[in-house]
Design a protein around this motif. Structure first.
Motif, PDB file in Angstrom:
ATOM      1  N   PRO A   1       0.832  -1.219   0.000  1.00  0.00           N
ATOM      2  CA  PRO A   1       0.000   0.000   0.000  1.00  0.00           C
ATOM      3  C   PRO A   1       0.857   1.255   0.000  1.00  0.00           C
ATOM      4  O   PRO A   1       1.864   1.344   0.722  1.00  0.00           O
ATOM      5  N   GLY A   2       0.458   2.194  -0.809  1.00  0.00           N
ATOM      6  CA  GLY A   2       1.182   3.447  -0.889  1.00  0.00           C
ATOM      7  C   GLY A   2       0.746   4.433   0.180  1.00  0.00           C
ATOM      8  O   GLY A   2      -0.119   4.175   1.012  1.00  0.00           O
ATOM      9  N   MET A   3       1.389   5.602   0.122  1.00  0.00           N
ATOM     10  CA  MET A   3       1.100   6.638   1.106  1.00  0.00           C
ATOM     11  C   MET A   3      -0.336   7.111   1.009  1.00  0.00           C
ATOM     12  O   MET A   3      -1.001   7.373   2.010  1.00  0.00           O
ATOM     13  N   LEU A   4      -0.841   7.225  -0.225  1.00  0.00           N
ATOM     14  CA  LEU A   4      -2.228   7.668  -0.391  1.00  0.00           C
ATOM     15  C   LEU A   4      -3.201   6.648   0.184  1.00  0.00           C
ATOM     16  O   LEU A   4      -4.212   7.004   0.814  1.00  0.00           O
ATOM     17  N   SER A   5      -2.909   5.362  -0.021  1.00  0.00           N
ATOM     18  CA  SER A   5      -3.795   4.321   0.515  1.00  0.00           C
ATOM     19  C   SER A   5      -3.773   4.336   2.039  1.00  0.00           C
ATOM     20  O   SER A   5      -4.819   4.219   2.694  1.00  0.00           O
ATOM     21  N   ILE A   6      -2.558   4.487   2.607  1.00  0.00           N
ATOM     22  CA  ILE A   6      -2.458   4.528   4.069  1.00  0.00           C
ATOM     23  C   ILE A   6      -3.192   5.738   4.622  1.00  0.00           C
ATOM     24  O   ILE A   6      -3.934   5.656   5.609  1.00  0.00           O
ATOM     25  N   MET A   7      -2.979   6.896   3.942  1.00  0.00           N
ATOM     26  CA  MET A   7      -3.669   8.097   4.403  1.00  0.00           C
ATOM     27  C   MET A   7      -5.179   7.953   4.258  1.00  0.00           C
ATOM     28  O   MET A   7      -5.940   8.397   5.120  1.00  0.00           O
ATOM     29  N   SER A   8      -5.611   7.318   3.187  1.00  0.00           N
ATOM     30  CA  SER A   8      -7.048   7.107   3.001  1.00  0.00           C
ATOM     31  C   SER A   8      -7.609   6.197   4.079  1.00  0.00           C
ATOM     32  O   SER A   8      -8.682   6.455   4.628  1.00  0.00           O
ATOM     33  N   ASP A   9      -6.865   5.122   4.404  1.00  0.00           N
ATOM     34  CA  ASP A   9      -7.325   4.225   5.472  1.00  0.00           C
ATOM     35  C   ASP A   9      -7.392   4.937   6.811  1.00  0.00           C
ATOM     36  O   ASP A   9      -8.262   4.642   7.645  1.00  0.00           O
ATOM     37  N   LYS A  10      -6.453   5.869   7.036  1.00  0.00           N
ATOM     38  CA  LYS A  10      -6.466   6.617   8.296  1.00  0.00           C
ATOM     39  C   LYS A  10      -7.554   7.684   8.315  1.00  0.00           C
ATOM     40  O   LYS A  10      -8.133   7.976   9.369  1.00  0.00           O
ATOM     41  N   LEU A  11      -7.805   8.272   7.155  1.00  0.00           N
ATOM     42  CA  LEU A  11      -8.753   9.382   7.117  1.00  0.00           C
ATOM     43  C   LEU A  11     -10.203   8.929   7.118  1.00  0.00           C
ATOM     44  O   LEU A  11     -11.078   9.676   7.560  1.00  0.00           O
ATOM     45  N   VAL A  12     -10.461   7.703   6.615  1.00  0.00           N
ATOM     46  CA  VAL A  12     -11.858   7.245   6.579  1.00  0.00           C
ATOM     47  C   VAL A  12     -12.461   7.136   7.979  1.00  0.00           C
ATOM     48  O   VAL A  12     -13.563   7.662   8.231  1.00  0.00           O
ATOM     49  N   PRO A  13     -11.792   6.483   8.964  1.00  0.00           N
ATOM     50  CA  PRO A  13     -12.376   6.485  10.322  1.00  0.00           C
ATOM     51  C   PRO A  13     -12.519   7.881  10.909  1.00  0.00           C
ATOM     52  O   PRO A  13     -13.514   8.184  11.578  1.00  0.00           O
ATOM     53  N   LEU A  14     -11.513   8.740  10.616  1.00  0.00           N
ATOM     54  CA  LEU A  14     -11.599  10.116  11.121  1.00  0.00           C
ATOM     55  C   LEU A  14     -12.784  10.840  10.498  1.00  0.00           C
ATOM     56  O   LEU A  14     -13.504  11.585  11.184  1.00  0.00           O
ATOM     57  N   GLN A  15     -12.997  10.618   9.207  1.00  0.00           N
ATOM     58  CA  GLN A  15     -14.142  11.249   8.539  1.00  0.00           C
ATOM     59  C   GLN A  15     -15.450  10.779   9.148  1.00  0.00           C
ATOM     60  O   GLN A  15     -16.376  11.579   9.374  1.00  0.00           O
ATOM     61  N   ASN A  16     -15.523   9.469   9.444  1.00  0.00           N
ATOM     62  CA  ASN A  16     -16.754   8.957  10.059  1.00  0.00           C
ATOM     63  C   ASN A  16     -16.991   9.583  11.422  1.00  0.00           C
ATOM     64  O   ASN A  16     -18.125   9.944  11.781  1.00  0.00           O
ATOM     65  N   LYS A  17     -15.909   9.712  12.213  1.00  0.00           N
ATOM     66  CA  LYS A  17     -16.055  10.330  13.533  1.00  0.00           C
ATOM     67  C   LYS A  17     -16.474  11.788  13.417  1.00  0.00           C
ATOM     68  O   LYS A  17     -17.314  12.272  14.186  1.00  0.00           O
ATOM     69  N   VAL A  18     -15.863  12.497  12.453  1.00  0.00           N
ATOM     70  CA  VAL A  18     -16.218  13.913  12.278  1.00  0.00           C
ATOM     71  C   VAL A  18     -17.682  14.046  11.867  1.00  0.00           C
ATOM     72  O   VAL A  18     -18.413  14.913  12.370  1.00  0.00           O
ATOM     73  N   GLU A  19     -18.109  13.194  10.949  1.00  0.00           N
ATOM     74  CA  GLU A  19     -19.505  13.237  10.526  1.00  0.00           C
ATOM     75  C   GLU A  19     -20.448  12.939  11.691  1.00  0.00           C
ATOM     76  O   GLU A  19     -21.471  13.620  11.865  1.00  0.00           O
ATOM     77  N   ALA A  20     -20.098  11.926  12.503  1.00  0.00           N
ATOM     78  CA  ALA A  20     -20.939  11.608  13.656  1.00  0.00           C
ATOM     79  C   ALA A  20     -20.961  12.766  14.648  1.00  0.00           C
ATOM     80  O   ALA A  20     -22.006  13.097  15.228  1.00  0.00           O
ATOM     81  N   THR A  21     -19.787  13.414  14.836  1.00  0.00           N
ATOM     82  CA  THR A  21     -19.727  14.559  15.754  1.00  0.00           C
ATOM     83  C   THR A  21     -20.569  15.716  15.241  1.00  0.00           C
ATOM     84  O   THR A  21     -21.277  16.384  16.005  1.00  0.00           O
ATOM     85  N   VAL A  22     -20.505  15.966  13.942  1.00  0.00           N
ATOM     86  CA  VAL A  22     -21.300  17.063  13.354  1.00  0.00           C
ATOM     87  C   VAL A  22     -22.787  16.775  13.509  1.00  0.00           C
ATOM     88  O   VAL A  22     -23.587  17.668  13.842  1.00  0.00           O
ATOM     89  N   VAL A  23     -23.185  15.511  13.262  1.00  0.00           N
ATOM     90  CA  VAL A  23     -24.596  15.158  13.417  1.00  0.00           C
ATOM     91  C   VAL A  23     -25.039  15.331  14.870  1.00  0.00           C
ATOM     92  O   VAL A  23     -26.126  15.866  15.148  1.00  0.00           O
ATOM     93  N   SER A  24     -24.194  14.904  15.820  1.00  0.00           N
ATOM     94  CA  SER A  24     -24.536  15.059  17.236  1.00  0.00           C
ATOM     95  C   SER A  24     -24.638  16.532  17.612  1.00  0.00           C
ATOM     96  O   SER A  24     -25.548  16.939  18.342  1.00  0.00           O
ATOM     97  N   ALA A  25     -23.684  17.340  17.095  1.00  0.00           N
ATOM     98  CA  ALA A  25     -23.725  18.772  17.396  1.00  0.00           C
ATOM     99  C   ALA A  25     -24.972  19.418  16.809  1.00  0.00           C
ATOM    100  O   ALA A  25     -25.603  20.285  17.449  1.00  0.00           O
ATOM    101  N   ASP A  26     -25.353  18.998  15.602  1.00  0.00           N
ATOM    102  CA  ASP A  26     -26.556  19.545  14.995  1.00  0.00           C
ATOM    103  C   ASP A  26     -27.795  19.177  15.805  1.00  0.00           C
ATOM    104  O   ASP A  26     -28.668  20.023  16.054  1.00  0.00           O
ATOM    105  N   SER A  27     -27.868  17.914  16.257  1.00  0.00           N
ATOM    106  CA  SER A  27     -29.005  17.500  17.090  1.00  0.00           C
ATOM    107  C   SER A  27     -29.023  18.267  18.403  1.00  0.00           C
ATOM    108  O   SER A  27     -30.089  18.688  18.880  1.00  0.00           O
ATOM    109  N   LEU A  28     -27.826  18.473  18.985  1.00  0.00           N
ATOM    110  CA  LEU A  28     -27.752  19.217  20.235  1.00  0.00           C
ATOM    111  C   LEU A  28     -28.225  20.652  20.059  1.00  0.00           C
ATOM    112  O   LEU A  28     -28.975  21.185  20.896  1.00  0.00           O
ATOM    113  N   LEU A  29     -27.808  21.281  18.959  1.00  0.00           N
ATOM    114  CA  LEU A  29     -28.227  22.662  18.725  1.00  0.00           C
ATOM    115  C   LEU A  29     -29.737  22.749  18.511  1.00  0.00           C
ATOM    116  O   LEU A  29     -30.388  23.696  18.987  1.00  0.00           O
TER     117      LEU A  29
END
Length: 312
Positions: A132-160
């Motif tokens: 796996p190249g650097m882009l693949s590794i970065m993509s594998d690392k960024l996908v969980p982070l993206q999911n967490k960010v999306e979940a956090t944004v949804v929670s923040a929107d519900s909270l607001l």
């Protein structure tokens, strides 16, 4: 010797043809002036790999990709041209597809199997592998982070949204009043603190005197404690132990019925006698109170005493 124009033209044409053949072969990844061997490897996916891509061994370029052709069942056959060199490449070596950098295409790295001494021959197939190249590794690392960010944004929107639903006009007014009251409370606390500071400043001498007195008292107590001799304390402890031993012996004698007190505690007959004597004494005193003439005879003129006759 004079060379004719026709010979010169023929030599020029032959040279141009040879240069064209060499250039065409070079562009296709073949070098006519160097000896090389051809190896093959089959991949499932060669995205980013192009003909003439370098083939490396421990980072050194030892050849290039000459062709990429489709194989059975959707696989891709990659042909590699590797120059003859001093590196020993065994039959069980592997060809790993990797990304050397973020910019540029993929390359093939030969991982030789040093445990197998049998050298690879022209036309052998290598085992395929993908790193796996650097882009693949970065993509594998960024996908969980993206999911967490999306979940956090949804929670923040519900909270607001919930906050907006809760904070109606009355709640906002109450919140403003609470903040105003808190501000007043903090102002009162500040005023109280200033008053306490002024009081402490005025009574600083008295406070210092009080602490000085406490220090003197602590010093006196320490001196008194130091003045107590350890030998005197141990002597007092021994005396107290002896006294407690005597008390234990006395209690043991009383419990066993020794001595007068022990007999009084343990001898029931003596208790009955004393109880009877006390009862008789009580009756005698009552009789003396009720019939004094029976016991006392008094006459002013010297008359003889008459015997007492009990009334019926």
């Amino acid at each position: 010797m004079k060379v004719s124009r026709e010979v010169k033209t023929a030599i020029l044409v032959i040279g141009a043809v040879l240069v064209f053949i060499w250039g065409y072969s070079f562009l296709k990844g073949k070098d006519l002036f160097n000896s090389y061997k051809t190896y093959y490897v089959v991949y499932d996916n060669v995205e980013g790999l192009s003909p003439s891509a370098p083939v490396t061994l421990n980072g050194l370029v030892i050849g290039k990709v000459t062709a990429i052709a489709p194989e059975k069942k959707g696989h891709l056959l990659v042909t590699m041209q590797i120059e003859n060199n001093d590196f020993s490449i065994s039959k069980t070596s592997s060809a790993v597809l990797y990304d050397p950098s973020l910019v540029g295409g993929k390359q093939i790295a030969i991982h030789p199997d040093f445990k197998n001494p049998t050298p690879a021959e022209d036309g052998d197939y290598f085992t395929s592998g993908v790193e796996p190249g650097m882009l693949s590794i970065m993509s594998d690392k960024l996908v969980p982070l993206q999911n967490k960010v999306e979940a956090t944004v949804v929670s923040a929107d519900s909270l607001l949204r919930n906050v907006n639903e809760v904070l109606d006009s009355d709640s906002k007014a109450s919140l403003r009043d609470a903040i105003k009251n808190l501000s007043n409370t903090m102002r009162d606390i500040s005023a109280t603190t200033r008053s306490v500071n002024k009081m402490l400043a005025k009574n600083e001498k008295n406070i210092d005197g009080t602490f000085e007195s406490m220090n003197k008292a602590a010093t006196n107590i320490a001196q008194i404690t130091d003045s107590i001799n350890a030998e005197d304390l141990s002597r007092a402890v021994r005396q107290l132990e002896n006294t407690m031993g005597n008390v234990d012996n006395l209690l043991a004698d009383l419990q066993s019925g020794k001595g007068t007190m022990g007999k009084l505690l343990k001898d029931e007959e003596m208790y009955d006698n004393l109880n009877g004597a006390s009862k008789e004494l009580k009756e005698l005193l009552a009789d003396m109170k009720n019939n004094p003439k029976r016991y006392v005879h008094f006459s002013v003129f010297g008359r003889k005493n008459r015997p007492y006759v009990e009334k019926e």
